[in-house]
Design a protein around this motif. Structure first.
Motif, mmCIF file in Angstrom:
data_model
loop_
_atom_site.group_PDB
_atom_site.id
_atom_site.type_symbol
_atom_site.label_atom_id
_atom_site.label_comp_id
_atom_site.label_asym_id
_atom_site.label_seq_id
_atom_site.Cartn_x
_atom_site.Cartn_y
_atom_site.Cartn_z
ATOM 1 N N ALA B 193 0.823 -1.208 0.000
ATOM 2 C CA ALA B 193 0.000 0.000 0.000
ATOM 3 C C ALA B 193 0.858 1.260 0.000
ATOM 4 O O ALA B 193 0.420 2.333 -0.432
ATOM 5 C CB ALA B 193 -0.925 -0.004 1.206
ATOM 6 N N GLU B 194 2.103 1.143 0.474
ATOM 7 C CA GLU B 194 2.981 2.322 0.524
ATOM 8 C C GLU B 194 3.453 2.745 -0.863
ATOM 9 O O GLU B 194 3.932 3.845 -1.059
ATOM 10 C CB GLU B 194 4.199 2.025 1.410
ATOM 11 C CG GLU B 194 3.843 1.822 2.880
ATOM 12 C CD GLU B 194 5.044 1.367 3.693
ATOM 13 O OE1 GLU B 194 6.179 1.640 3.272
ATOM 14 O OE2 GLU B 194 4.840 0.702 4.725
ATOM 15 N N PRO B 197 -0.602 5.732 -2.975
ATOM 16 C CA PRO B 197 -1.672 6.085 -2.022
ATOM 17 C C PRO B 197 -3.034 5.538 -2.426
ATOM 18 O O PRO B 197 -3.827 5.144 -1.576
ATOM 19 C CB PRO B 197 -1.661 7.610 -2.034
ATOM 20 C CG PRO B 197 -0.288 7.979 -2.474
ATOM 21 C CD PRO B 197 0.157 6.907 -3.412
ATOM 22 N N TRP B 199 -3.794 2.814 -3.648
ATOM 23 C CA TRP B 199 -3.928 1.372 -3.390
ATOM 24 C C TRP B 199 -4.198 1.078 -1.919
ATOM 25 O O TRP B 199 -4.475 -0.060 -1.558
ATOM 26 C CB TRP B 199 -2.653 0.644 -3.822
ATOM 27 C CG TRP B 199 -2.446 0.648 -5.309
ATOM 28 C CD1 TRP B 199 -3.387 0.948 -6.250
ATOM 29 C CD2 TRP B 199 -1.250 0.329 -6.009
ATOM 30 N NE1 TRP B 199 -2.841 0.848 -7.510
ATOM 31 C CE2 TRP B 199 -1.531 0.473 -7.399
ATOM 32 C CE3 TRP B 199 0.034 -0.043 -5.630
ATOM 33 C CZ2 TRP B 199 -0.565 0.234 -8.387
ATOM 34 C CZ3 TRP B 199 0.992 -0.285 -6.609
ATOM 35 C CH2 TRP B 199 0.686 -0.147 -7.983
ATOM 36 N N ARG B 200 -4.047 2.091 -1.087
ATOM 37 C CA ARG B 200 -4.139 1.827 0.359
ATOM 38 C C ARG B 200 -5.510 1.273 0.758
ATOM 39 O O ARG B 200 -5.597 0.274 1.473
ATOM 40 C CB ARG B 200 -3.839 3.113 1.128
ATOM 41 C CG ARG B 200 -3.874 2.930 2.642
ATOM 42 C CD ARG B 200 -3.123 4.004 3.347
ATOM 43 N NE ARG B 200 -1.691 3.960 3.010
ATOM 44 C CZ ARG B 200 -0.894 5.017 2.974
ATOM 45 N NH1 ARG B 200 -1.382 6.200 3.239
ATOM 46 N NH2 ARG B 200 0.381 4.910 2.670
ATOM 47 N N GLU B 201 -6.540 1.926 0.241
ATOM 48 C CA GLU B 201 -7.895 1.531 0.667
ATOM 49 C C GLU B 201 -8.240 0.095 0.264
ATOM 50 O O GLU B 201 -8.651 -0.709 1.115
ATOM 51 C CB GLU B 201 -8.926 2.500 0.103
ATOM 52 C CG GLU B 201 -10.297 2.331 0.719
ATOM 53 C CD GLU B 201 -11.299 3.326 0.144
ATOM 54 O OE1 GLU B 201 -12.480 3.002 0.131
ATOM 55 O OE2 GLU B 201 -10.866 4.410 -0.295
#
Lengths: 467, 489
Positions: B193-194, B197, B199-201
């Motif tokens: 996810a890092e 941004p 892709w984080r959710e």
């Protein structure tokens, strides 16, 4: 179809599916049921009927058909009903058997009616406490009777849910037979009253007086005395209709009055044989209904289905088919490494000193691949050609051969001509051992694929020292 | 940029790319089926929650000709800004070139927007031959993360790799695809996810669902164990005896059938648990339930040796039986509102202890049933010795724990050894009494909801105790003769 029958069919169909699902993998079941939940938009407990239709791919109509596991009890109910009716007719004809020379004993008919009442109560109580003395016979009959359907196999009959329904089902069968018996007997009584000139009387060995007997009949007639007073025998009728077998017909003063017992007898039969059987049958229905509800509530499959329907299904499979495992090829004959005059270490394979110590003392060690440039590789091959003799290429045996190695070997064949080129797949960096087993197999397959380059696997001496 | 997070797992051949994909996708078929280095085409593995894709992992073939590919790129690039376009041009140019088939396969998803997970083997020394590969990946301009895998645990060059990789990758993680515990799988997903941004959710959502799935599986495992226990504790074999003179032969046959049934039922439980965790086809090495005496007479399931091994010796049975009986007797005290002065609990406890000791060593007995129209019934079982339930439960928990914690990249058979005795000591006094009570009073049949629920609760408590016991440092395991581990062979 009654609600009870519908629920019963549903419960048994659900239980059969539950037992079938226990043979399936959990992942399959979860995927199937979660998909059903999403497609039907449910957010809690799944409707079992809709779920069954979806799982089995059948219509809701087909779930209303009688459950195969219950066929035994449907048959038993039919047989008991028909047999009960026949027996009722025969029994009443026997009780009313009348040749004209004697009176029909009212006491006997009352006794049979009360016996019916006792049997009704016993059957109901037996079902309530779950006592099943007839169980071995029923099990035996289930075994020997043709099932008529693959669904009624031994497993289905052994299902605890089917077994827990046996008591109320048996009660219902018995009460159905009893009701058929009582109704048929009542109708026979009425028919006999119409077509025959029956003369009733009462007789007993006991020292019972007419007033005492009247008190008994009055007590029996209590349920209907208010709305059917003509069916309550009068003291005069009781007094007049007493007879003794040895007296013959001497005591009869008004023979027409002897037939007026029939309303009382019909009422007795109606209230002490027919009505209790109707109530008993109703009770058996209620008991079956409650048992079905209880089994529904506690069925382990429902909780599991709920969990599968409400838990998200996670899938990570690939659409592509998995590769098959390759078999180990037959071991190929390896050429001795000592014959080589040039050793080329591909991508820094092997400890130079250790490997070199195993070769001819005049052998030359060169490097290629790895961090070397393509130009460096060409220079290495030119140097090998200039040295002459067999070439040995040491590689990391635990790594699969790459395209760059293939290009290098092609270039080596092109550059050096028809010299012997061997591959030495080393087991580890610091040792002078070659790989074995599956790792060696990949190099065997590799040399077979590159047959046009005429490569060979090289073998180190068995006594190779290790670093 | 595509909203669906996509990650291409790339690297040199045979560095564990497929193993990492197998572990993260919980797909054992990947690791089992592939011969090292034989991945020739990219394979996409999408994590779907209820058919909704959350993220995609792409297993790619390894670099075959990185130096030649890099040479082509350098020859055709005019400036640093056109490097991603040059990589795209390379794929277009060489799509039908067999020599660069693998490079095209692995670079195609990257230029299509996938994040890069570059895998190296930390158990071999750093080699500069990887530099051409890393340089090509840098040219793509895609977010990238390096993973240091450990194919062999006997050597560790991770520090050297970390330093070298740090020059090419913004994030470098160590991840052992075979041995990493589940928490590290989730940690790795958080690292993904890092990279971007956006892709984080979806990745946080994936992590949440994977945690839920793990909880669900462990609960379901406990239910499967409870169901199998109930089946095994209550199983009875019957046969109609028509001729009394054949009783001895029929008895022996009946006993053999009963024991075969028990073994078969236990194997079915193993398969069910393995399928639940998608370890279908897992090879297993586990001693079968054994009732037969060996030469020394010590390996029988009900021998003192076995009792000692499983920690259910007579003293344990007596104390647990006392607790179970006291639980029942306490009900009597409750009814009398305490007027019995605890006599119910005391009497129940004494009876429970006596019963447990009395029934120890009594596996089952042959008994004749009543006459029936089909002949006279001869039946064998159910089991009477309370130890039987403990042994079956201990074996089941041991197997389930290892299956639950086995990564899908792990190859080789799962060798399950006897767990030892310590886990029972993790149970409190009341829990022990409840376990003893449920094992001695299993559900009568599938409709016995009350007892079934009690058994499931007791198995749940035992499973928790088992997990606590496994979490203890190995040197401090109380009452254990073994280390709590299964070996991979």
């Amino acid at each position: 179809m009654s609600t009870t029958s519908r629920n019963l069919n549903l419960l048994l169909a659900f239980d059969a599916q539950y037992r079938r699902d226990q043979q399936q993998g959990e992942a399959f079941l979860h995927h199937r049921d979660r998909r059903f939940a999403l497609e039907t938009g449910i957010d809690g407990s799944a409707d079992p009927a809709a779920w069954l239709c979806a799982v089995r791919g059948v219509s809701a109509e087909s779930l209303r058909r009688p459950a195969p596991e219950m066929k035994f009890w449907w048959r038993a109910r039919l047989v008991f009903g028909v047999a009960g009716a026949g027996l009722g007719v025969a029994t009443m004809l026997g009780l009313l058997y009348y040749t004209g020379g004697q009176r029909i004993n009212v006491t006997l008919i009352i006794g049979v009616a009360l016996l019916q009442l006792a049997l009704t109560v016993t059957t109901g109580a037996q079902a309530l406490i779950g006592w099943q003395p007839w169980r071995p016979v029923a099990d035996w009959l289930k075994r020997i009777l043709p099932h008529g359907s693959a669904a009624t196999d031994a497993d289905a009959l052994a299902s605890p849910f089917v077994r827990h329904l046996a008591a109320p089902c048996a009660s219902r069968v018995a009460q159905t037979g009893g009701l058929a018996f009582a109704v048929a007997a009542l109708l026979t009584l009425l028919a006999q009253v119409v077509i025959h000139d029956l003369a009733f009387g009462w007789s007993t060995t006991l020292q019972a007086s007419a007033p005492a007997y009247h008190a008994l009949t009055a007590a029996l007639a209590w349920p209907w005395h208010a709305w059917w007073p003509s069916a309550v025998p009068s003291p005069a009728l009781v007094e007049m209709s007493r007879f003794f077998r040895l007296d013959g017909e001497a005591g009869v003063q008004n023979a027409a009055l002897l037939g007026s017992w029939w309303p009382f007898l019909a009422a007795v039969w109606l209230h002490y044989a027919v009505v209790p059987r109707v109530l008993g049958l109703g009770l058996a229905h209620v008991q079956l209904h409650l048992r079905i509800r209880s089994l529904w509530r506690t069925h382990p499959g429902r909780g599991a289905l709920h969990r599968r329907c409400t838990t998200p299904d996670i899938d990570t499979s690939s659409d592509a088919a998995a590769a098959t495992v390759l078999e180990l090829p037959a071991p190929a004959a390896a050429v001795p490494a000592q014959a080589a005059r040039v050793l080329i270490r591909w991508a820094g394979a092997g400890d130079a000193e250790v490997v070199h110590s195993l070769l001819h003392r005049d052998a030359r060690t060169l490097d290629a691949g790895g961090s070397a440039t393509l130009q460096d590789d060409r220079h290495t091959l030119q140097a090998a050609r200039d040295t002459g003799g067999a070439i040995l290429v040491a590689v990391h045996g635990w790594e699969p051969p790459t395209g760059e190695l293939t290009d290098f070997l092609s270039l080596a064949r092109e550059t050096c001509g028809p010299v012997s080129i061997g591959l030495l797949p080393l087991a580890a960096s610091g040792t002078a051992e070659t790989v074995r087993g599956a790792r060696l197999a990949q190099w065997q397959r590799y040399t077979e694929r590159l047959a046009t380059l005429r490569l060979a696997l090289a073998a180190l001496p068995a006594t190779a020292p290790t670093a | 940029m595509n909203a669906l997070p996509r990650f291409a797992v790339v690297g040199h051949p045979n560095k564990g790319k497929s193993s990492i994909v197998a572990t993260l996708t919980q797909n054992a078929a990947i690791a089992i089926a592939m011969e090292p280095g034989t991945t020739r085409d990219s394979r996409s593995y999408t994590l779907r929650v209820d058919d909704t894709p959350i993220y995609e992992l792409i297993d790619t073939p390894g670099f075959q000709r990185p130096r030649q590919a890099l040479a082509w790129l350098e020859a055709h690039s005019t400036s640093a800004s056109d490097r991603p376009g040059t990589v795209r041009a390379f794929i277009t140019q060489h799509r039908d070139d067999a020599r660069f088939h693998d490079e095209c396969e692995l670079l195609a998803p990257v230029v299509g927007g996938a994040g890069i997970l570059y895998v190296v083997d930390g158990s071999v020394p750093y080699s500069s031959e990887n530099e051409a590969e890393m340089e090509i990946l840098r040219w793509t301009g895609q977010p990238r993360l390096a993973l240091i895998n450990a194919i062999d645990t006997t050597a560790d060059y991770s520090d050297t790799w970390q330093t070298a990789l740090g020059q090419y990758f913004s994030i470098v993680r160590r991840f052992d695809a075979v041995r990493a515990p589940f928490a590290e799988h989730l940690g790795l997903l958080r690292s993904f996810a890092e990279l971007m941004p956006a892709w984080r959710e979806p990745l946080e959502s994936a992590i949440h669902h994977l945690e839920e799935q793990r909880r669900y599986r462990w609960q379901r495992t406990q239910q499967l164990i409870a169901t199998a226990l109930a089946d095994m504790l209550t199983h009875r074999e019957r046969v109609a005896l028509h001729d009394d003179s054949a009783r001895s032969a029929v008895s022996a046959q009946l006993q053999a059938r009963w024991r075969d049934w028990q073994r078969h039922r236990e194997q079915r439980l193993r398969t069910d648990v393995e399928q639940l965790y998608r370890h279908a086809g897992l090879q297993r090495k586990e001693p079968l339930l054994n009732w037969e005496l060996d030469r020394e007479g010590e390996d029988d399931l009900f021998s003192e040796h076995t009792r000692h091994l499983w920690g259910v010796n007579r003293r344990y049975l007596a104390s647990a039986g006392f607790g179970a009986g006291a639980l029942g007797g306490a009900g009597l005290d409750a009814i009398t509102v305490g007027h019995s002065l605890g006599a119910g609990a005391l009497i129940g406890g004494v009876l429970g202890a006596a019963g447990s000791v009395y029934y120890a060593n009594r596996l089952d007995r042959i008994a004749l049933g009543p006459f029936s129209p089909g002949g006279r019934d001869l039946h064998f079982g159910p089991v009477h010795d309370p130890q039987f339930g403990y042994v079956v439960l201990g074996r089941a928990l041991e197997h389930a724990w290892h299956v639950a914690n086995r990564n899908h990249a792990t190859r080789g058979a799962l060798a399950v050894v006897d767990a030892g005795t310590g886990w029972l000591q993790q149970l409190g006094v009341t829990q022990r009494a409840r376990l003893q009570r449920t094992l001695s009073r299993p559900p009568r049949d599938g409709t016995d909801t009350r007892r079934r629920q009690a058994l499931e609760n007791a198995v749940g408590a035992a499973a928790e105790a088992f997990e606590r016991w496994h979490a203890l440092p190995q040197g401090s395991l109380p009452g254990s003769q073994h280390s709590p581990s299964a070996s991979e062979s």
